[in-house]
Design an enzyme around this catalytic site. Structure first.
Site, PDB file in Angstrom:
ATOM      1  N   HIS A 260       0.846  -1.199   0.000  1.00 14.68           N
ATOM      2  CA  HIS A 260       0.000   0.000   0.000  1.00 14.68           C
ATOM      3  C   HIS A 260       0.870   1.234   0.000  1.00 14.68           C
ATOM      4  O   HIS A 260       1.918   1.242   0.646  1.00 14.68           O
ATOM      5  CB  HIS A 260      -0.915   0.012   1.234  1.00 14.68           C
ATOM      6  CG  HIS A 260      -2.104   0.898   1.055  1.00 14.68           C
ATOM      7  ND1 HIS A 260      -2.052   2.249   1.260  1.00 14.68           N
ATOM      8  CD2 HIS A 260      -3.357   0.615   0.646  1.00 14.68           C
ATOM      9  CE1 HIS A 260      -3.236   2.765   1.006  1.00 14.68           C
ATOM     10  NE2 HIS A 260      -4.048   1.807   0.625  1.00 14.68           N
TER      11      HIS A 260
ATOM     12  N   ASP B 207      -7.857  -5.591  -0.038  1.00 17.99           N
ATOM     13  CA  ASP B 207      -8.258  -6.390  -1.194  1.00 17.99           C
ATOM     14  C   ASP B 207      -7.778  -7.833  -1.111  1.00 17.99           C
ATOM     15  O   ASP B 207      -8.242  -8.694  -1.854  1.00 17.99           O
ATOM     16  CB  ASP B 207      -7.718  -5.760  -2.486  1.00 17.99           C
ATOM     17  CG  ASP B 207      -8.429  -4.463  -2.790  1.00 17.99           C
ATOM     18  OD1 ASP B 207      -9.616  -4.357  -2.424  1.00 17.99           O
ATOM     19  OD2 ASP B 207      -7.817  -3.559  -3.373  1.00 17.99           O
TER      20      ASP B 207
HETATM   21  N1  CMC Z   1       4.024  -7.740  -4.694  1.00 13.62           N
HETATM   22  C1  CMC Z   1       5.369  -7.746  -4.792  1.00 13.62           C
HETATM   23  N2  CMC Z   1       6.139  -6.650  -4.641  1.00 13.62           N
HETATM   24  C2  CMC Z   1       5.517  -5.495  -4.375  1.00 13.62           C
HETATM   25  C3  CMC Z   1       4.114  -5.421  -4.247  1.00 13.62           C
HETATM   26  C4  CMC Z   1       3.372  -6.598  -4.412  1.00 13.62           C
HETATM   27  N3  CMC Z   1       2.043  -6.574  -4.315  1.00 13.62           N
HETATM   28  N4  CMC Z   1       3.764  -4.150  -3.981  1.00 13.62           N
HETATM   29  C5  CMC Z   1       4.900  -3.436  -3.945  1.00 13.62           C
HETATM   30  N5  CMC Z   1       5.966  -4.249  -4.184  1.00 13.62           N
HETATM   31  C6  CMC Z   1       7.380  -3.873  -4.212  1.00 13.62           C
HETATM   32  C7  CMC Z   1       7.697  -3.115  -5.492  1.00 13.62           C
HETATM   33  O1  CMC Z   1       8.097  -3.991  -6.520  1.00 13.62           O
HETATM   34  C8  CMC Z   1       8.804  -2.190  -5.037  1.00 13.62           C
HETATM   35  O2  CMC Z   1       9.974  -2.976  -4.934  1.00 13.62           O
HETATM   36  P1  CMC Z   1      11.417  -2.272  -5.240  1.00 13.62           P
HETATM   37  O3  CMC Z   1      11.593  -1.244  -4.167  1.00 13.62           O
HETATM   38  O4  CMC Z   1      12.375  -3.412  -5.177  1.00 13.62           O
HETATM   39  O5  CMC Z   1      11.295  -1.664  -6.601  1.00 13.62           O
HETATM   40  C9  CMC Z   1       8.385  -1.825  -3.606  1.00 13.62           C
HETATM   41  O6  CMC Z   1       7.599  -2.940  -3.158  1.00 13.62           O
HETATM   42  C10 CMC Z   1       7.571  -0.540  -3.521  1.00 13.62           C
HETATM   43  O7  CMC Z   1       6.433  -0.694  -4.377  1.00 13.62           O
HETATM   44  P2  CMC Z   1       5.823   0.441  -5.292  1.00 13.62           P
HETATM   45  O8  CMC Z   1       5.128  -0.216  -6.453  1.00 13.62           O
HETATM   46  O9  CMC Z   1       6.853   1.473  -5.599  1.00 13.62           O
HETATM   47  O10 CMC Z   1       4.756   1.066  -4.316  1.00 13.62           O
HETATM   48  P3  CMC Z   1       3.612   2.086  -4.681  1.00 13.62           P
HETATM   49  O11 CMC Z   1       3.357   2.859  -3.461  1.00 13.62           O
HETATM   50  O12 CMC Z   1       3.932   2.827  -5.932  1.00 13.62           O
HETATM   51  O13 CMC Z   1       2.374   1.143  -5.020  1.00 13.62           O
HETATM   52  C11 CMC Z   1       0.603  -0.386  -4.712  1.00 13.62           C
HETATM   53  C12 CMC Z   1       1.434   0.725  -4.077  1.00 13.62           C
HETATM   54  C13 CMC Z   1      -0.603  -0.689  -3.828  1.00 13.62           C
HETATM   55  C14 CMC Z   1       0.094   0.058  -6.091  1.00 13.62           C
HETATM   56  C15 CMC Z   1       1.495  -1.637  -4.850  1.00 13.62           C
HETATM   57  O14 CMC Z   1       1.871  -2.111  -3.588  1.00 13.62           O
HETATM   58  C16 CMC Z   1       0.812  -2.741  -5.658  1.00 13.62           C
HETATM   59  O15 CMC Z   1       0.872  -2.748  -6.871  1.00 13.62           O
HETATM   60  N6  CMC Z   1       0.107  -3.700  -4.945  1.00 13.62           N
HETATM   61  C17 CMC Z   1      -0.661  -4.707  -5.631  1.00 13.62           C
HETATM   62  C18 CMC Z   1      -1.990  -4.122  -6.084  1.00 13.62           C
HETATM   63  C19 CMC Z   1      -2.943  -3.897  -4.922  1.00 13.62           C
HETATM   64  O16 CMC Z   1      -3.081  -4.725  -4.039  1.00 13.62           O
HETATM   65  N7  CMC Z   1      -3.639  -2.759  -4.960  1.00 13.62           N
HETATM   66  C20 CMC Z   1      -4.650  -2.401  -3.976  1.00 13.62           C
HETATM   67  C21 CMC Z   1      -4.211  -1.289  -3.098  1.00 13.62           C
HETATM   68  S1  CMC Z   1      -5.202  -1.124  -1.614  1.00 13.62           S
HETATM   69  C22 CMC Z   1      -6.763  -0.781  -2.113  1.00 13.62           C
HETATM   70  C23 CMC Z   1      -6.892   0.508  -2.834  1.00 13.62           C
HETATM   71  O17 CMC Z   1      -6.525   1.571  -2.279  1.00 13.62           O
HETATM   72  O18 CMC Z   1      -7.384   0.501  -3.948  1.00 13.62           O
END
Ligand code: CMC
Length: 409
Positions: A289, A346
């Site tokens: 998140h 989720d």
């Molecule tokens: N599985 C594996 N690795 C992950 C995941 C995941 N679900 N989420 C983040 N990471 C890793 C990512 O690869 C990155 O690694 P590195 O630092 O080595 O590059 C690190 O963690 C930081 O992630 P980010 O993508 O830069 O984080 P963000 O704040 O831009 O994105 C997020 C947040 C929720 C989009 C992301 O965690 C994600 O894609 N999660 C899966 C989709 C999901 O569950 N979304 C629902 C969010 S909660 C409900 C809502 O608000 O809608």
């Protein structure tokens, strides 16, 4: 790329550009002050209007929470009764909107919801009147009254839009809303045409409460951007629905359950989690998140409900068992620990829905049924001090190129 193009370098979440730092994805950028909801991402706490989500989940109803979010205080009995009755009278849709939903019955429901919300706005006289007033800069007591009425209508109509799409998609007749049922029970009734099971109604109610607002995620931000142009409230909500549809936002609940079904057995959890830690590996849906760096408080509550549900009705597809095994792997894995990635709401929310017989493409629509209250409350809050959103981008392409006629290229 031309020689003049300047490479943008990534340093963490800040991109260095020739014009200065770019906050990639607007992480931690403040767009306004709000009194609607607050998140303590470090401790994993969520408040609506100052009330802890755990208390609301335990004691409240969706109607009461919607009133709280919209009007900023818990209603007294009379206020709640009047509000609930108003919602009931606004549930029906225009016949042209119903036709649009029918024509999109084969599409993913989120496409139909976007279209239906926009269409319904074109038929709502209050919405049009309000938009006309906003156009000439008038937003006084009379217009605010209109704006709150439009907001209530949007909250009331969203379940009808989703349920009608479900019925059409299955080739079934639509079922008109019933005035003797609560928001949650009526939604299930319009979907399945029978008095809903009490535990299923409790699950929907809980889900609606837990998703009602969450500060300014992508969908709510989108609603602000559209509303800030003084477009109309339905259009702002239609745009928010479009943003919610993405798998990085609301679409994750659908993707998570699809994943559990594909995995099929808890013994495979280790392998799946390991794969997600590899560079370029698939992200685990329902994990991580932008704001929570602790366990999502909504996920804790919905996990317990999912457990209650499968304890009563069983887990024949082993999706709760698979999710539980994945959770264990995540919590113990250094990759997720170092990045402070935990299950988000989720991760758990689709499990009970699946066993209630709700097809997974309707999981994100149910998110919209709940979150619409947050969207409209934020729009109303922003209109109190509106300014159009207009950020800048750092141009790194060439200038003053010589135009060459097509024959000479
Ligand atoms: N599985 C594996 N690795 C992950 C995941 C995941 N679900 N989420 C983040 N990471 C890793 C990512 O690869 C990155 O690694 P590195 O630092 O080595 O590059 C690190 O963690 C930081 O992630 P980010 O993508 O830069 O984080 P963000 O704040 O831009 O994105 C997020 C947040 C929720 C989009 C992301 O965690 C994600 O894609 N999660 C899966 C989709 C999901 O569950 N979304 C629902 C969010 S909660 C409900 C809502 O608000 O809608």
């Amino acid at each position: 790329m031309s020689e003049q193009t300047v490479q943008i370098k990534t340093a963490g979440k800040i991109l260095q550009s020739p014009c200065g730092p770019i906050i990639h994805g607007l992480e931690d950028v403040l767009i306004k002050s709000t009194s609607i909801s607050d998140i303590d991402g470090e401790k994993g706490i969520l408040w609506y209007r100052g009330y802890r989500i755990e208390d609301l989940a335990r004691h409240s109803t969706y109607e009461e929470v919607a009133y709280l979010i919209l009007y900023g205080k818990l209603p007294n009995k009379k206020e709640l009764e009047d509000f609930t009755n108003r919602l009931k009278t606004y549930r029906d849709l225009n016949s042209a909107t119903i036709e649009i939903i029918k024509n999109l019955s084969k599409a993913h429901p989120m496409f139909a919801i976007e279209s239906a919300v926009a269409a319904e706005g074109a038929f709502d006289e209050d919405n049009l009147k309000l938009a006309e007033a906003l156009k000439v800069g008038r937003y006084k007591a009379e217009e605010k009254e209109l704006a709150y009425r439009v907001a209530e209508k949007l909250i009331a109509k969203m379940p009808t839009i989703v349920a009608y799409h479900y019925r059409f998609s299955r080739g079934l007749d639509i079922i008109r809303p019933r005035r003797d049922l609560s928001h949650a029970a009526n939604f299930l009734y319009m979907m399945f045409g029978k008095d809903p099971d009490p535990l299923a109604t409790k699950g929907i109610e809980l889900y609606l409460i837990l998703h009602a607002d969450h500060e300014v995620p992508a969908s709510t931000f989108t609603a602000h951007v559209v509303a800030s142009t003084l477009s109309d409230m339905y259009s702002a909500v239609a745009a928010a629905v479009a943003a919610l549809k993405g798998p990085l936002h609301g679409g994750a609940n659908e993707m998570a359950v699809r994943g559990y079904l594909e995995i099929g057995d808890p013994s495979k959890a280790k392998e799946v989690v390991e794969a997600a830690t590899k560079p370029g590996g698939p992200k685990l849906m329902g994990v991580g998140h932008r704001v929570y760096k602790a366990y999502d408080p909504r996920a804790k509550i919905f996990k317990e409900f999912s457990r209650e549900y499968v304890t009563k009705f069983g887990d024949p597809k082993k999706i709760f068992a698979v999710a539980s095994a994945i959770e264990q792997e995540i919590l113990n894995h250094p990759y997720f620990q170092q990045r402070r990635l935990f299950p988000n709401v989720d991760f758990w929310s689709g499990i009970a829905f699946y066993y209630m017989g709700i097809p997974y493409e309707y999981f994100t629509p149910i998110f919209a049924v709940s979150r619409v209250v947050g969207w409209v409350a934020h729009i109303l809050e922003y209109w109190e001090n509106n300014r159009i959103f207009r950020p800048r981008a750092c141009y790194v392409g060439p200038h003053d190129l010589q135009y060459i006629p097509i024959e000479q290229r």
